[in-house]
Design a protein around this motif. Structure first.
Motif, PDB file in Angstrom:
ATOM      1  N   ALA A  44      31.504  31.228  46.614  1.00 12.24           N
ATOM      2  CA  ALA A  44      31.090  32.432  45.897  1.00 12.24           C
ATOM      3  C   ALA A  44      32.340  33.120  45.338  1.00 12.24           C
ATOM      4  O   ALA A  44      33.375  33.140  45.995  1.00 12.24           O
ATOM      5  N   PRO A  45      32.241  33.659  44.132  1.00 13.82           N
ATOM      6  CA  PRO A  45      33.419  34.343  43.581  1.00 13.82           C
ATOM      7  C   PRO A  45      33.744  35.569  44.418  1.00 13.82           C
ATOM      8  O   PRO A  45      32.868  36.219  44.972  1.00 13.82           O
ATOM      9  N   ASP A  80      43.925  45.253  33.621  1.00 14.17           N
ATOM     10  CA  ASP A  80      43.505  46.419  32.841  1.00 14.17           C
ATOM     11  C   ASP A  80      44.662  46.948  31.984  1.00 14.17           C
ATOM     12  O   ASP A  80      44.494  47.273  30.802  1.00 14.17           O
ATOM     13  N   ALA A  81      45.852  47.009  32.566  1.00 19.51           N
ATOM     14  CA  ALA A  81      47.028  47.474  31.821  1.00 19.51           C
ATOM     15  C   ALA A  81      47.342  46.525  30.661  1.00 19.51           C
ATOM     16  O   ALA A  81      47.667  46.957  29.557  1.00 19.51           O
ATOM     17  N   THR A 130      40.351  42.690  23.861  1.00 23.35           N
ATOM     18  CA  THR A 130      38.908  42.751  24.130  1.00 23.35           C
ATOM     19  C   THR A 130      38.527  41.798  25.261  1.00 23.35           C
ATOM     20  O   THR A 130      37.767  42.154  26.171  1.00 23.35           O
ATOM     21  N   ALA A 131      39.077  40.587  25.228  1.00 22.84           N
ATOM     22  CA  ALA A 131      38.763  39.596  26.265  1.00 22.84           C
ATOM     23  C   ALA A 131      39.270  40.053  27.625  1.00 22.84           C
ATOM     24  O   ALA A 131      38.568  39.917  28.642  1.00 22.84           O
ATOM     25  N   SER A 161      36.259  44.193  33.512  1.00 25.31           N
ATOM     26  CA  SER A 161      34.945  44.744  33.820  1.00 25.31           C
ATOM     27  C   SER A 161      34.164  43.802  34.738  1.00 25.31           C
ATOM     28  O   SER A 161      33.526  44.239  35.706  1.00 25.31           O
ATOM     29  N   THR A 162      34.226  42.511  34.447  1.00 21.89           N
ATOM     30  CA  THR A 162      33.528  41.510  35.274  1.00 21.89           C
ATOM     31  C   THR A 162      34.110  41.480  36.684  1.00 21.89           C
ATOM     32  O   THR A 162      33.363  41.434  37.674  1.00 21.89           O
ATOM     33  N   LEU A 163      35.424  41.507  36.812  1.00 25.77           N
ATOM     34  CA  LEU A 163      36.067  41.454  38.131  1.00 25.77           C
ATOM     35  C   LEU A 163      35.710  42.669  38.969  1.00 25.77           C
ATOM     36  O   LEU A 163      35.540  42.545  40.194  1.00 25.77           O
TER      37      LEU A 163
END
Length: 159
Positions: free
Chosen positions: A120-121, A133-134, A145-146, A152-154
């Motif tokens: 599981a991740p 983020d930085a 953007t990527a 956001s996913t993490l």
């Protein structure tokens, strides 16, 4: 008036194998399967234990013995042992093979195996997410953007 028939009544009953194939032919096939099984068992016994497991099949006919390995790496090791196997099979009375071949067994022919379970991740350390983020804020265009989407996913992953 007859009652309506159920779907089970409309289907033909399955036949037994012995009804479809003459008994003598079936016995001959079963005997050949048993001979084949014993030959493969003997070949595996003649191989070193780690390699024996990777010799998946064998076919004997017309003075040729063909061994099937599960990968090219194992096939190359089987080729090394093939002359000794042919010699020892002759000494044990399993036939006289004039030559031998080693082939790689196609994955499509092999019995399906259960896929290994993926872990599981897990959520990375907060410092890792902060660094991504930085980088997202410092980057422009598609890369920024990527990285923002990745961040956001993490953050949504379980701890």
């Amino acid at each position: 008036m007859n009652p309506p028939s159920s779907p089970a009544e409309e289907r033909p009953h399955p036949h037994r194998v012995s009804d479809l194939i003459p008994r003598k032919t079936l016995e001959t096939c079963l005997a050949r399967i048993e001979t084949h099984r014993r030959l493969l068992e003997t070949i595996r016994r003649l191989l070193p234990p780690p390699l024996a497991h990777h010799c998946r099949e064998c076919v004997a006919g017309d003075g040729t013995l063909v061994l099937y390995a599960e990968s090219a790496a194992w096939a190359s090791q089987l080729r090394f042992y093939l002359p000794r196997i042919i010699e020892e099979l002759a000494q044990e009375g399993h036939g006289q093979f004039r030559r031998g071949k080693v082939r790689t067994l196609s994955l499509a022919m092999e019995a399906p195996r259960a896929a290994p379970r993926r872990p599981a991740p897990h959520r990375p350390l907060p410092a890792t997410i902060a660094a991504i983020d930085a980088a997202a804020r410092a980057s422009e265009g598609d890369i920024g953007t990527a990285l923002a989407r990745l961040c956001s996913t993490l953050r949504r992953l379980p701890r």
